[in-house]
Design an enzyme around this catalytic site. Structure first.
Site, PDB file in Angstrom:
ATOM      1  N   ARG A  75      -9.347 -76.409 -67.412  1.00  0.00           N
ATOM      2  CA  ARG A  75      -8.369 -77.189 -66.933  1.00  0.00           C
ATOM      3  C   ARG A  75      -7.964 -76.684 -65.543  1.00  0.00           C
ATOM      4  O   ARG A  75      -7.951 -75.681 -65.341  1.00  0.00           O
ATOM      5  CB  ARG A  75      -7.214 -77.239 -67.745  1.00  0.00           C
TER       6      ARG A  75
ATOM      7  N   GLU B  64      -0.211 -66.323 -83.721  1.00  0.00           N
ATOM      8  CA  GLU B  64       0.485 -67.767 -83.769  1.00  0.00           C
ATOM      9  C   GLU B  64       0.203 -68.324 -85.312  1.00  0.00           C
ATOM     10  O   GLU B  64       1.446 -68.701 -85.864  1.00  0.00           O
ATOM     11  CB  GLU B  64      -0.312 -68.915 -82.920  1.00  0.00           C
TER      12      GLU B  64
ATOM     13  N   ARG C 129      -0.097 -76.158 -87.032  1.00  0.00           N
ATOM     14  CA  ARG C 129       0.483 -76.000 -85.555  1.00  0.00           C
ATOM     15  C   ARG C 129       0.345 -77.407 -85.090  1.00  0.00           C
ATOM     16  O   ARG C 129      -0.820 -78.145 -85.276  1.00  0.00           O
ATOM     17  CB  ARG C 129      -0.568 -75.074 -84.856  1.00  0.00           C
TER      18      ARG C 129
ATOM     19  N   HIS D 115       2.334 -73.450 -75.795  1.00  0.00           N
ATOM     20  CA  HIS D 115       1.828 -72.088 -76.413  1.00  0.00           C
ATOM     21  C   HIS D 115       3.305 -71.347 -76.743  1.00  0.00           C
ATOM     22  O   HIS D 115       3.418 -70.178 -77.056  1.00  0.00           O
ATOM     23  CB  HIS D 115       1.518 -71.227 -75.257  1.00  0.00           C
TER      24      HIS D 115
ATOM     25  N   ASN E 188      -4.648 -74.680 -88.128  1.00  0.00           N
ATOM     26  CA  ASN E 188      -4.577 -74.521 -86.502  1.00  0.00           C
ATOM     27  C   ASN E 188      -5.812 -75.542 -86.042  1.00  0.00           C
ATOM     28  O   ASN E 188      -6.990 -74.903 -85.817  1.00  0.00           O
ATOM     29  CB  ASN E 188      -4.595 -73.204 -86.141  1.00  0.00           C
TER      30      ASN E 188
END
Ligand code: ADP
Length: 386
Positions: free
Chosen positions: A233, A371, A85, A173, A4
């Site tokens: 962000r 994840e 990922r 996500h 990842n």
């Protein structure tokens, strides 16, 4: 093995292919691009437990270091397959895919759609394909889970030609939401079969509406900068602001990119930090404004997604802030009282998993996301099929 790659770190883990999958090692190359990078490993084998300074001046060299780690694990310790990922799978990749040079070339076309993430995700794939082409590699996309969104939820009100050219809402996500959807039946079977809003509140943040475990809408759009304000962000912004900055401040695309991805959000508003813990502990008025704005935007987006679902049965908090901050969860739940959420303050302070009162019409949960495990599950499935 799962990989990842983030903007300044690569995380990896090794799972034993039993049922259930068992994690036997996790590691990270952190502080990539900084003076002193670090390689940490934490595993079942004593030789796999260490933390040491390494030289990783850029992402490419960190990816090469990771491939060397994989190559060094010969024999029993060698990974049978490597799952990555990958942030963007475009409209085409609705499922994880086995990688080969042709698929890699197709994924490179999405670099302009995720310029800060996609190149990092693809670097270790390319290196491993070159150096160990026999290793099965699988790409698992952050966008795939949202391909079940109805067409209308994926459109901008722009000329249709642009939609056809790929300018559409993708959502991100997805691996986190897919994991939550996979375990939700164990917590609340009724909500899992019904309408749930999942709040992934980490450094990046988004909210997803699930109907019967399938994504029907989310706050992130064409890129991962849309929706909620995040660590750095800005989230959703009037596009007129960007035109104004170009015309009046002479900012070009790169300067705007830096502004909206790296200098905004909690960091930009507070002027102090992108880290929620730091802001919650701060007495500075600007820290309070940043947290208040974060919560105000969550409140509005939660209402928007509940409207998209036509009602709500459950809300789920996950990721760094969602899993760990009782204060943020309490304030989101208070803001959602009008929807029928009644918190259980003591359960929330303890971290859940159920954090709503027994008489709450809408159940509320704090559930840790995973994840990595989702990537490992997909990788095992693709490996078995190949
Ligand atoms: P990433 O998106 O990088 O994986 P995480 O999911 O780890 O990020 O989330 C990082 C965020 O979680 C940071 O803003 C951090 O401050 C926040 N966080 C972690 N623990 C707590 C806590 N106990 N209280 C408030 N915020 C927390």
């Amino acid at each position: 093995m799962t990989i990842n790659g983030g903007s300044s770190s690569i995380k990896f883990a090794l799972f034993e292919c039993g049922s259930p999958l068992k994690k036997i090692l996790e590691g990270e190359i952190a502080r990539i691009g900084l003076q002193q990078s670090v390689l940490r490993m934490n595993g079942r084998d004593p030789a796999d437990n260490f933390s040491r300074p390494v030289t990783a001046p850029d992402y490419q060299s960190a990816a090469a270091m990771l491939i060397e780690i994989i190559e060094a694990r010969s024999g029993h310790g060698a990974p049978a397959a490597v799952g990555h990922r990958v942030v963007h799978g475009g409209a085409e990749y609705t499922q994880p895919v086995k990688l080969d040079p042709g698929v890699l070339a197709a994924l490179e076309k999405f670099v302009p759609l995720a310029p800060l993430h996609q190149p990092h995700n693809l670097a270790p794939i390319r290196l491993l394909l070159e150096r160990q082409p026999e290793v099965v590699q699988v790409a698992c996309f952050d966008t795939s889970f949202h391909r079940t969104n109805p067409d209308i939820a994926q459109r901008f009100a722009l000329p249709a030609e642009l939609h056809d050219a790929g300018v559409r809402r993708y959502g991100f996500h997805g691996l986190s939401y897919e994991y939550i959807a996979s375990v939700l039946p164990d917590y609340d079977a009724q909500a899992a079969a019904g309408r749930t809003v999942v709040l992934h509140l980490g450094n990046g943040a988004s909210i997803c509406a699930l109907e019967g475990g399938r994504s029907v809408a989310s706050t992130m759009g064409f890129t991962a900068v849309d929706g909620l304000p995040m660590g750095t962000r800005c989230g959703a912004i009037d596009p007129g602001v960007l035109l104004y900055l170009m015309d009046e401040r002479g900012m070009d695309a790169r300067a705007i990119e830096k502004l909206i991805y790296q200098q905004s959000g909690l960091l930009g508003v507070s002027g102090i930090s992108s880290d929620m813990r730091t802001l919650l502990a701060s007495q500075a008025p600007s820290a309070k404004i940043a947290v208040d704005l974060y919560l105000y935007r969550i409140r509005r987006e939660l209402g928007s997604l509940a409207a998209a679902l036509g009602g709500l049965d459950a809300i789920v908090f996950t990721a760094g802030i969602g899993e760990n901050s009782a204060e943020i969860r309490a304030r989101v739940m208070a803001d959602a009282a009008w929807l029928g959420v009644k918190p259980n303050a003591r359960a929330n302070a303890k971290g859940g998993p159920r954090i709503s009162a027994a008489r709450s019409r809408i159940s509320a949960w704090a559930i840790a996301t995973n994840e990595e495990l989702m990537i490992a599950r997909h990788t095992r499935r693709v490996l078995a099929a190949s």
